[in-house]
Design an enzyme around this catalytic site. Structure first.
Site, PDB file in Angstrom:
ATOM      1  N   SER A 228       4.136   2.886   8.235  1.00  0.00           N
ATOM      2  CA  SER A 228       3.992   1.774   7.298  1.00  0.00           C
ATOM      3  C   SER A 228       5.329   1.451   6.652  1.00  0.00           C
ATOM      4  O   SER A 228       6.043   2.342   6.185  1.00  0.00           O
ATOM      5  CB  SER A 228       2.983   2.128   6.197  1.00  0.00           C
ATOM      6  OG  SER A 228       1.676   2.011   6.665  1.00  0.00           O
TER       7      SER A 228
ATOM      8  N   HIS B 105       0.824  -1.214   0.000  1.00  0.00           N
ATOM      9  CA  HIS B 105       0.000   0.000   0.000  1.00  0.00           C
ATOM     10  C   HIS B 105       0.856   1.261   0.000  1.00  0.00           C
ATOM     11  O   HIS B 105       0.346   2.360  -0.223  1.00  0.00           O
ATOM     12  CB  HIS B 105      -1.008  -0.008   1.159  1.00  0.00           C
ATOM     13  CG  HIS B 105      -0.462   0.359   2.505  1.00  0.00           C
ATOM     14  ND1 HIS B 105      -0.116  -0.582   3.449  1.00  0.00           N
ATOM     15  CD2 HIS B 105      -0.220   1.563   3.082  1.00  0.00           C
ATOM     16  CE1 HIS B 105       0.310   0.027   4.545  1.00  0.00           C
ATOM     17  NE2 HIS B 105       0.265   1.333   4.349  1.00  0.00           N
TER      18      HIS B 105
ATOM     19  N   ASP C  90       1.070  -7.783   2.943  1.00  0.00           N
ATOM     20  CA  ASP C  90       1.360  -6.405   2.516  1.00  0.00           C
ATOM     21  C   ASP C  90       2.873  -6.175   2.462  1.00  0.00           C
ATOM     22  O   ASP C  90       3.443  -5.446   3.273  1.00  0.00           O
ATOM     23  CB  ASP C  90       0.694  -5.437   3.499  1.00  0.00           C
ATOM     24  CG  ASP C  90       0.556  -4.027   2.943  1.00  0.00           C
ATOM     25  OD1 ASP C  90       1.066  -3.775   1.829  1.00  0.00           O
ATOM     26  OD2 ASP C  90      -0.056  -3.181   3.623  1.00  0.00           O
TER      27      ASP C  90
END
Length: 240
Positions: free
Chosen positions: A193, A75, A113
């Protein structure tokens, strides 16, 4: 931790911790900072290990896993393309390990992810040890494993633009490890992230991707745990 609890928590209470517009926290940053001040530390010198293994994107974090090779989240990488730039372990206005151009992006084929990014070896802007990427960074090594109760640390760039790319380290216990999922109680924010999740020996346990929106003592963070399959994918995509 009960698997159903984890799944429900992920579905209802989590945010992806990059600042790319994917998710936003529902509590004020002032409240978050007060809650986390006892286990979040500002990194003073990013030119020593393990901080030399961390890199900054405009809106998130990544880390070095091999020659010219960085790991981050899908992402995160979906907002970047070949030719875009990353910065090696910046320390606000105190310098960085160089600026490098992305040359290849490879996403993990599974649901996890995880995304591999290869960069050009020669810097656009040199670091303290010259123009070579590999001279200015330090790749992480893998931990043998992780289990509930062990202490971990998450190192990254929360709110990177607002915080002027200051590196922070957050610590806490592992709550559970199940399959490719690791849950831990460490404070993270937008921008974390892609941060490395490390054990007490600064060895890689996983990669951070999300955290609970709620702000209380039960606030958890979530990462991809490095299974043998994920490690194999990473190894196969390190720049030759």
């Amino acid at each position: 931790m009960n698997k159903n609890v984890v799944i429900k928590s992920l579905a209802a209470l989590t945010i992806l911790t990059s600042v790319t517009g994917i998710g936003t926290t529902l509590v004020e940053e002032v409240q978050q900072t007060a809650k986390a001040e006892n286990n979040v530390t500002k990194v003073k010198d990013t030119n020593i290990f393990p901080y030399t293994g961390v890199v900054a994107f405009k809106s998130a974090t990544g880390f070095v896993v091999g020659k010219n090779t960085i790991l981050t989240n899908k992402h995160v990488s979906k907002n970047y393309k070949v030719g875009d730039r990353i910065t090696a372990h910046p320390n606000s206005d105190k310098g960085n390990g160089g600026i490098y151009s992305i040359k290849k992006i490879i996403n993990y084929p599974g649901k996890e992810d995880v995304s591999v990014i290869q960069v050009e070896e020669r810097a656009i802007e040199r670091g303290p040890k010259g123009f070579n990427f590999n001279d200015n960074v330090t790749p992480f090594k893998y931990a043998a494993g992780a289990k509930a109760g062990e202490r971990i640390k998450v190192i990254g760039y929360p709110h990177p633009y607002k915080n002027k790319y200051v590196l922070y380290e957050s610590t806490g216990p592992v709550m559970s490890v199940e399959g490719s999922s690791i849950v831990y109680s460490a404070h993270t924010e937008s921008g974390n992230s892609g941060s490395p999740v490390l054990n007490s020996n600064n060895e890689l346990v996983g990669i951070h991707f999300a955290s609970d929106v709620k702000n209380d003592d039960n606030r958890n963070a979530y990462g991809v745990y490095f299974t043998p399959e994920i490690k194999k994918f990473i190894a196969e995509n390190i720049d030759k």
